[in-house]
Design a protein around this motif. Sequence first.
Motif, mmCIF file in Angstrom:
data_model
loop_
_atom_site.group_PDB
_atom_site.id
_atom_site.type_symbol
_atom_site.label_atom_id
_atom_site.label_comp_id
_atom_site.label_asym_id
_atom_site.label_seq_id
_atom_site.Cartn_x
_atom_site.Cartn_y
_atom_site.Cartn_z
ATOM 1 N N GLU A 47 0.833 -1.207 0.000
ATOM 2 C CA GLU A 47 0.000 0.000 0.000
ATOM 3 C C GLU A 47 0.870 1.260 0.000
ATOM 4 N N SER A 48 1.972 1.213 0.743
ATOM 5 C CA SER A 48 2.845 2.394 0.810
ATOM 6 C C SER A 48 3.567 2.651 -0.510
ATOM 7 N N ARG A 49 3.647 1.616 -1.350
ATOM 8 C CA ARG A 49 4.302 1.769 -2.663
ATOM 9 C C ARG A 49 3.281 1.994 -3.778
ATOM 10 N N GLY A 50 2.031 2.174 -3.424
ATOM 11 C CA GLY A 50 1.009 2.461 -4.426
ATOM 12 C C GLY A 50 0.328 1.251 -5.022
ATOM 13 N N ILE A 51 0.458 0.081 -4.356
ATOM 14 C CA ILE A 51 -0.195 -1.138 -4.831
ATOM 15 C C ILE A 51 -1.357 -1.463 -3.902
ATOM 16 N N ASP A 52 -2.571 -1.433 -4.430
ATOM 17 C CA ASP A 52 -3.743 -1.766 -3.625
ATOM 18 C C ASP A 52 -3.806 -3.268 -3.387
ATOM 19 N N VAL A 53 -4.074 -3.651 -2.158
ATOM 20 C CA VAL A 53 -4.124 -5.068 -1.778
ATOM 21 C C VAL A 53 -5.577 -5.532 -1.702
ATOM 22 N N ASP A 54 -5.849 -6.649 -2.357
ATOM 23 C CA ASP A 54 -7.203 -7.211 -2.369
ATOM 24 C C ASP A 54 -7.377 -8.346 -1.369
ATOM 25 N N VAL A 55 -6.294 -9.083 -1.103
ATOM 26 C CA VAL A 55 -6.373 -10.275 -0.250
ATOM 27 C C VAL A 55 -5.194 -10.297 0.711
ATOM 28 N N VAL A 56 -5.482 -10.422 2.006
ATOM 29 C CA VAL A 56 -4.451 -10.734 2.993
ATOM 30 C C VAL A 56 -4.761 -12.148 3.481
ATOM 31 N N ALA A 57 -3.866 -13.075 3.227
ATOM 32 C CA ALA A 57 -4.130 -14.486 3.515
ATOM 33 C C ALA A 57 -4.522 -14.699 4.972
ATOM 34 N N ALA A 58 -5.532 -15.529 5.185
ATOM 35 C CA ALA A 58 -6.012 -15.811 6.541
ATOM 36 C C ALA A 58 -4.963 -16.551 7.354
ATOM 37 N N GLU A 59 -4.106 -17.287 6.672
ATOM 38 C CA GLU A 59 -2.998 -17.994 7.321
ATOM 39 C C GLU A 59 -1.740 -17.689 6.524
ATOM 40 N N ALA A 60 -0.624 -17.514 7.233
ATOM 41 C CA ALA A 60 0.610 -17.091 6.566
ATOM 42 C C ALA A 60 1.322 -18.268 5.907
ATOM 43 N N THR A 61 0.643 -18.883 4.931
ATOM 44 C CA THR A 61 1.249 -19.937 4.119
ATOM 45 C C THR A 61 0.971 -19.628 2.656
ATOM 46 N N PHE A 62 1.840 -20.117 1.771
ATOM 47 C CA PHE A 62 1.626 -19.822 0.356
ATOM 48 C C PHE A 62 0.356 -20.498 -0.153
ATOM 49 N N GLU A 63 0.070 -21.695 0.331
ATOM 50 C CA GLU A 63 -1.130 -22.387 -0.152
ATOM 51 C C GLU A 63 -2.397 -21.576 0.141
ATOM 52 N N THR A 64 -2.506 -21.072 1.364
ATOM 53 C CA THR A 64 -3.676 -20.258 1.709
ATOM 54 C C THR A 64 -3.719 -19.001 0.860
ATOM 55 N N LEU A 65 -2.566 -18.360 0.708
ATOM 56 C CA LEU A 65 -2.494 -17.146 -0.117
ATOM 57 C C LEU A 65 -2.956 -17.422 -1.540
ATOM 58 N N ALA A 66 -2.450 -18.486 -2.137
ATOM 59 C CA ALA A 66 -2.785 -18.800 -3.528
ATOM 60 C C ALA A 66 -4.270 -19.105 -3.687
ATOM 61 N N ARG A 67 -4.796 -19.934 -2.808
ATOM 62 C CA ARG A 67 -6.206 -20.332 -2.934
ATOM 63 C C ARG A 67 -7.141 -19.144 -2.717
ATOM 64 N N GLU A 68 -6.853 -18.316 -1.724
ATOM 65 C CA GLU A 68 -7.728 -17.172 -1.448
ATOM 66 C C GLU A 68 -7.620 -16.115 -2.545
ATOM 67 N N THR A 69 -6.431 -15.947 -3.108
ATOM 68 C CA THR A 69 -6.268 -14.992 -4.210
ATOM 69 C C THR A 69 -7.055 -15.455 -5.430
ATOM 70 N N LEU A 70 -6.961 -16.744 -5.737
ATOM 71 C CA LEU A 70 -7.696 -17.269 -6.894
ATOM 72 C C LEU A 70 -9.207 -17.195 -6.684
ATOM 73 N N GLU A 71 -9.668 -17.452 -5.474
ATOM 74 C CA GLU A 71 -11.096 -17.315 -5.188
ATOM 75 C C GLU A 71 -11.563 -15.882 -5.461
ATOM 76 N N THR A 72 -10.743 -14.918 -5.064
ATOM 77 C CA THR A 72 -11.093 -13.512 -5.265
ATOM 78 C C THR A 72 -11.092 -13.149 -6.745
ATOM 79 N N VAL A 73 -10.116 -13.660 -7.486
ATOM 80 C CA VAL A 73 -10.062 -13.426 -8.936
ATOM 81 C C VAL A 73 -11.346 -13.927 -9.590
ATOM 82 N N ARG A 74 -11.731 -15.126 -9.236
ATOM 83 C CA ARG A 74 -12.885 -15.746 -9.893
ATOM 84 C C ARG A 74 -14.193 -15.060 -9.497
#
Length: 247
Positions: free
Chosen positions: A216-243
């Motif tokens: 956010e401080s660099r001008g990139i809006d964030v849509d998803v903050v993973a509920a758990e700090a793992t790549f799998e959670t990040l990937a799945r939640e990001t894809l859910e949001t995309v779809r």
Amino acid sequence: MSETPTVAVFRPDDERVADAVALLEECGADPVPDPMLAVEPTEATPRTDADYVVFTSKTGAELVSEVGWEQSGETVCAIGPATADALRTEGYAVDIVPEEFTSSGLVATLQNEVDGARVEVARSDHGSPVLLEGLEDAGAYVHETILYRLVRPEGSGRSAELAAAGDLDAACFTSSLTVEHFLEAAAERGVRADALAGIADATVGVIGAPTAETAESRGIDVDVVAAEATFETLARETLETVRRAHE
């Protein structure tokens, strides 16, 4: 967006990026592997007079094994399950893993038991100050050993060019440094402004609050903050949001 979303992933160029690519493909995405982190070991060894030793990454676990660090009664803390698993794989016992896999989560777990204790933090040169400051505020005597430096690999930036061209549907940032290196790579290729514009139209997922703040401080809006700090959670939640955004 096509039926197969294009997703940039910035994990280091080892089994982590390969695992990330495999996971994204399994989830029906078209991964764009663009490693933004390379490891430069320092060959340093954690101090041996600490009451607690804190590890914050799988890489750190592997490197201390390579330099021959031996456990000698310290309470060993791992910031999350991936780090804990790596330590155990290298033959170390792990005593503490916080419920929240972040620096602040580890501070919360330790704060009532480290007053007056010697705490060794063994990690990269880009570790969060939250961990050191939080442990010091809890009364610990804290020492940091830099096990490795994180640098941007040569040739990185393919994802920035795709973002600049409007051809990126999502990006999964796994640390503040991946955000900074993405923008550095974009600038190096002369597409920083266009990449920022393009990523504004994409779904941006991050692995935790510190990464979100950096983005956010660099001008990139964030849509998803993973509920758990793992790549799998990040990937799945990001894809859910995309779809959902394209339904």
